[in-house]
Enzyme design. Structure first.
Site, PDB file in Angstrom:
ATOM      1  N   ASP A  13      32.690  46.750  31.853  1.00  0.00           N
ATOM      2  CA  ASP A  13      32.443  45.447  32.529  1.00  0.00           C
ATOM      3  C   ASP A  13      33.646  44.468  32.485  1.00  0.00           C
ATOM      4  OD1 ASP A  13      30.102  46.378  32.772  1.00  0.00           O
ATOM      5  OD2 ASP A  13      29.262  45.556  30.900  1.00  0.00           O
ATOM      6  N   LYS A  16      36.259  45.689  37.002  1.00  0.00           N
ATOM      7  CA  LYS A  16      36.825  46.835  37.762  1.00  0.00           C
ATOM      8  C   LYS A  16      36.534  46.645  39.144  1.00  0.00           C
ATOM      9  CE  LYS A  16      35.035  49.720  34.680  1.00  0.00           C
ATOM     10  NZ  LYS A  16      34.407  48.912  33.651  1.00  0.00           N
ATOM     11  N   GLN A 225      33.091  52.412  33.052  1.00  0.00           N
ATOM     12  CA  GLN A 225      32.902  52.168  31.375  1.00  0.00           C
ATOM     13  C   GLN A 225      34.717  51.515  30.975  1.00  0.00           C
ATOM     14  OE1 GLN A 225      31.635  55.661  32.429  1.00  0.00           O
ATOM     15  NE2 GLN A 225      30.014  54.012  32.940  1.00  0.00           N
TER      16      GLN A 225
HETATM   17  P1  GDP Z   1      32.907  46.395  36.044  1.00  0.00           P
HETATM   18  O1  GDP Z   1      31.794  47.022  35.452  1.00  0.00           O
HETATM   19  O2  GDP Z   1      34.062  46.351  35.334  1.00  0.00           O
HETATM   20  O3  GDP Z   1      33.111  46.362  37.534  1.00  0.00           O
HETATM   21  O4  GDP Z   1      32.357  44.732  35.882  1.00  0.00           O
HETATM   22  P2  GDP Z   1      30.706  44.241  36.119  1.00  0.00           P
HETATM   23  O5  GDP Z   1      30.817  43.773  37.514  1.00  0.00           O
HETATM   24  O6  GDP Z   1      30.030  44.785  35.131  1.00  0.00           O
HETATM   25  O7  GDP Z   1      30.954  42.637  35.345  1.00  0.00           O
HETATM   26  C1  GDP Z   1      31.966  41.800  35.619  1.00  0.00           C
HETATM   27  C2  GDP Z   1      31.310  40.521  36.021  1.00  0.00           C
HETATM   28  O8  GDP Z   1      32.231  39.462  35.994  1.00  0.00           O
HETATM   29  C3  GDP Z   1      30.675  40.445  37.218  1.00  0.00           C
HETATM   30  O9  GDP Z   1      29.369  39.813  37.195  1.00  0.00           O
HETATM   31  C4  GDP Z   1      31.734  39.894  38.139  1.00  0.00           C
HETATM   32  O10 GDP Z   1      31.297  39.185  39.412  1.00  0.00           O
HETATM   33  C5  GDP Z   1      32.409  38.858  37.332  1.00  0.00           C
HETATM   34  N1  GDP Z   1      33.787  38.610  37.557  1.00  0.00           N
HETATM   35  C6  GDP Z   1      34.779  39.369  37.693  1.00  0.00           C
HETATM   36  N2  GDP Z   1      35.832  38.836  37.782  1.00  0.00           N
HETATM   37  C7  GDP Z   1      35.645  37.318  37.616  1.00  0.00           C
HETATM   38  C8  GDP Z   1      36.501  35.972  37.273  1.00  0.00           C
HETATM   39  O11 GDP Z   1      37.639  36.157  37.402  1.00  0.00           O
HETATM   40  N3  GDP Z   1      35.722  35.325  36.847  1.00  0.00           N
HETATM   41  C9  GDP Z   1      34.445  35.079  36.906  1.00  0.00           C
HETATM   42  N4  GDP Z   1      33.768  33.967  36.406  1.00  0.00           N
HETATM   43  N5  GDP Z   1      33.556  36.243  37.079  1.00  0.00           N
HETATM   44  C10 GDP Z   1      34.508  37.195  37.303  1.00  0.00           C
HETATM   45  P1  IMO Z   2      30.883  49.601  33.691  1.00  0.00           P
HETATM   46  O1  IMO Z   2      31.457  50.894  34.759  1.00  0.00           O
HETATM   47  C1  IMO Z   2      29.218  48.266  29.594  1.00  0.00           C
HETATM   48  C2  IMO Z   2      27.719  51.901  27.361  1.00  0.00           C
HETATM   49  C3  IMO Z   2      26.151  51.734  27.037  1.00  0.00           C
HETATM   50  C4  IMO Z   2      26.074  52.487  25.639  1.00  0.00           C
HETATM   51  C5  IMO Z   2      27.072  53.405  25.789  1.00  0.00           C
HETATM   52  C6  IMO Z   2      26.531  54.658  25.785  1.00  0.00           C
HETATM   53  O2  IMO Z   2      29.809  48.994  34.364  1.00  0.00           O
HETATM   54  O3  IMO Z   2      31.779  49.091  32.843  1.00  0.00           O
HETATM   55  P2  IMO Z   2      25.287  55.777  28.395  1.00  0.00           P
HETATM   56  O4  IMO Z   2      24.218  55.248  28.996  1.00  0.00           O
HETATM   57  O5  IMO Z   2      26.821  55.892  29.113  1.00  0.00           O
HETATM   58  O6  IMO Z   2      25.153  56.997  27.458  1.00  0.00           O
HETATM   59  O7  IMO Z   2      25.443  54.658  27.166  1.00  0.00           O
HETATM   60  O8  IMO Z   2      28.191  52.882  26.588  1.00  0.00           O
HETATM   61  N1  IMO Z   2      27.829  51.599  28.742  1.00  0.00           N
HETATM   62  C7  IMO Z   2      28.494  50.486  29.464  1.00  0.00           C
HETATM   63  N2  IMO Z   2      28.849  49.390  28.865  1.00  0.00           N
HETATM   64  N3  IMO Z   2      29.904  49.015  30.863  1.00  0.00           N
HETATM   65  C8  IMO Z   2      29.538  50.261  31.426  1.00  0.00           C
HETATM   66  O9  IMO Z   2      29.865  50.551  32.741  1.00  0.00           O
HETATM   67  C9  IMO Z   2      28.716  50.974  30.569  1.00  0.00           C
HETATM   68  N4  IMO Z   2      28.370  52.400  30.768  1.00  0.00           N
HETATM   69  C10 IMO Z   2      27.769  52.702  29.585  1.00  0.00           C
HETATM   70  O10 IMO Z   2      25.908  50.190  27.096  1.00  0.00           O
HETATM   71  O11 IMO Z   2      26.571  51.515  24.550  1.00  0.00           O
HETATM   72 MG    MG Z   3      29.861  47.000  34.838  1.00  0.00          MG
END
Ligand code: GDP
Ligand code: IMO
Ligand code: MG
Length: 430
Positions: A13, A16, A225
């Site tokens: 998160d 990416k 991840q």
């Molecule tokens: P990923 O799994 O790595 O693609 O990340 P996620 O989408 O799960 O979580 C990142 C969150 O941060 C999302 O809600 C994005 O919209 C938000 N986000 C990404 N870049 C920025 C930033 O520079 N500032 C803020 N405030 N939010 C961001």
């Molecule tokens: P993105 O791509 C954050 C975490 C789960 C749990 C552990 C194992 O959005 O960054 P699983 O279901 O994979 O067996 O869970 O990994 N987890 C993540 N945490 N971002 C993710 O993906 C995750 N995918 C799995 O919360 O701790």
């Molecule tokens: Mg994510």
């Protein structure tokens, strides 16, 4: 020609999805190489927000999007995602390609993920419940079912008959569950329906990818991840079941390491984690609450609140090594807009008093040693001009870069595609 791996440097998160979407402007294909719909990658542009789980985020820019061999695929969930994309007028059939060698997430994988967590009780991993662990267990145990197996119905039926029997034994005797047994007939017809929809997407993705590489195209590899969820290098056992590292892209997508031109590490300007497991810089005070609320830190897949803490330089320095990071995208700097002081973990004090600057085997009982820096304490959200960034932010970025040993390539000041500063736009696409 460029082959760039986008990889999370913390616990997932990091942002990416946003960066994959941003860079896809100049990419010819985007490839997922591991994980499954445990991922949740958020992309925002204009007034639209989209979260991809299985489909590579590049699809939103109508680019060839590949699910490689290393991905585990829940076909029903994939079809739901495709339906949403089609409603957005994206002709998915023209862009999405699925490896015939990718593994399937079957109904028992999801059931056993849930029952396994229940059995673990307080020691649960806090998985996303998407069946990811059990699907990879069967893959490594050489008893999984692959996408290509569906193409020969008789062969698929025989496989199912053998496997369903074993899974029902497990359900009844190991998990001691009184849930109804899995039915070969129901699953066979369900998957025959999935195949009707998905057959045009199935291909030899390794040939496709390597042809694109030979033609000199620009390819992005979309990691899911993050580094410390990697099964070999993460905070085991609180990890996911795949190799999330940049190295996983070569095995999972089927491309030689010599073809990779850059590895872009996605770095959140602080740290978050979802699920169980050690987290040395985790905050339980007002600062933690501020990161949580300003960063809107709720999981994009399960909606669970993300645990929040200060930036941990030991983690990201190790991630730079493990992934061979050549540049960093530093994300969510705007979330730090309202802090007087920022802290960075630069060492760990072990239980025996010893001070460490590199990661010990276990992060369970370490106490972070912090360095403090002045915050900028003013609004930077949405700034797209480097010259307008406050000097305190530039100093924070310089210090992160120095501590982790990688240069900053992209600065992100908001969730939207446009809210980004790319420092050397031509560097990646040489
Ligand atoms: P990923 O799994 O790595 O693609 O990340 P996620 O989408 O799960 O979580 C990142 C969150 O941060 C999302 O809600 C994005 O919209 C938000 N986000 C990404 N870049 C920025 C930033 O520079 N500032 C803020 N405030 N939010 C961001
Ligand atoms: P993105 O791509 C954050 C975490 C789960 C749990 C552990 C194992 O959005 O960054 P699983 O279901 O994979 O067996 O869970 O990994 N987890 C993540 N945490 N971002 C993710 O993906 C995750 N995918 C799995 O919360 O701790
Ligand atoms: Mg994510």
């Amino acid at each position: 020609m460029a082959c760039v791996i986008i990889v999370g440097t913390q616990w997932g998160d990091e942002g990416k999805g946003k960066i994959v979407d941003l860079l896809t402007e100049r990419a010819d294909a985007v490839v997922r190489y591991q994980g499954g719909n445990n991922a949740g990658h958020t992309v925002m542009f204009g007034n639209k927000t989209f979260v991809t789980h299985l489909v590579p985020s590049g699809i939103l820019r109508k680019t060839t999007s590949i699910l490689g061999n290393g991905v585990v695929i829940d076909l029903a969930e994939l079809i739901k995602e495709i339906d949403v994309l089609e409603q957005m007028d994206i002709a998915v059939e023209n862009y999405l390609r699925i490896s015939d060698r990718a593994q399937l997430v079957m109904p028992w994988h999801k059931t056993f993920d849930r029952l396994g967590e229940e059995q673990k009780g307080t020691k649960k991993i806090g998985t996303t419940g998407r069946g990811i662990g059990p699907a990879y267990e069967d893959k490594i145990g050489r008893s999984g079912i692959r996408v290509g197996d569906l193409l020969d119905p008789e062969h698929f039926r025989t496989l199912l008959e053998e496997i369903v029997d074993k899974k029902n034994q497990q359900l009844e005797h190991y998990y001691k569950s009184d849930e109804p047994p899995f039915s070969t007939e129901l699953i066979f017809s369900e998957f025959a329906n999935h195949l009707k929809k998905l057959e045009p997407y199935i291909c030899d993705s390794v040939m496709l990818l390597n042809q694109l590489v030979e033609q000199g195209k620009n390819i992005l590899f979309e990691g899911a991840q993050g580094t410390f969820l990697d099964v070999d290098h993460g905070t085991y056992p609180f990890v996911t079941s795949s190799n999330t590292l940049a190295g996983g892209a070569c095995a999972g997508a089927g491309i030689g390491p010599t073809r990779i031109t850059d590895v872009l590490g996605i770095v959140k300007a602080y740290t978050t984690r979802v699920g169980s497991g050690p987290f040395p810089t985790e905050l339980f005070d007002k600062d933690g609450e501020l990161l949580q609320s300003e960063g809107n830190e709720f999981g994009a897949t399960t909606g669970r609140p993300r645990r929040c803490g200060w930036f941990d330089a030991l983690l990201v320095r190790q991630a730079v090594r493990l992934n061979g990071v050549t540049g960093m995208a530093v994300m969510k700097l705007d979330v730090l807009d309202n802090f007087e002081t920022l802290k960075i973990a630069v060492g760990y004090r072990l239980a025996n008093g010893e001070l460490r600057e590199n990661l010990p085997r276990s992060l369970e009982s370490v106490t972070p040693v912090y360095e403090e820096m002045p915050g900028w304490n003013r609004k930077t959200a949405g700034i797209t001009d480097y010259e307008q960034l406050p000097p305190e932010m530039l100093a924070y970025l310089d210090r992160l870069s120095e501590l982790v040993g990688a240069p900053v390539s992209i600065i992100s000041t908001g969730p939207k595609r446009e809210e980004s500063i790319v420092l050397n736009p031509d560097q990646l696409w040489r």
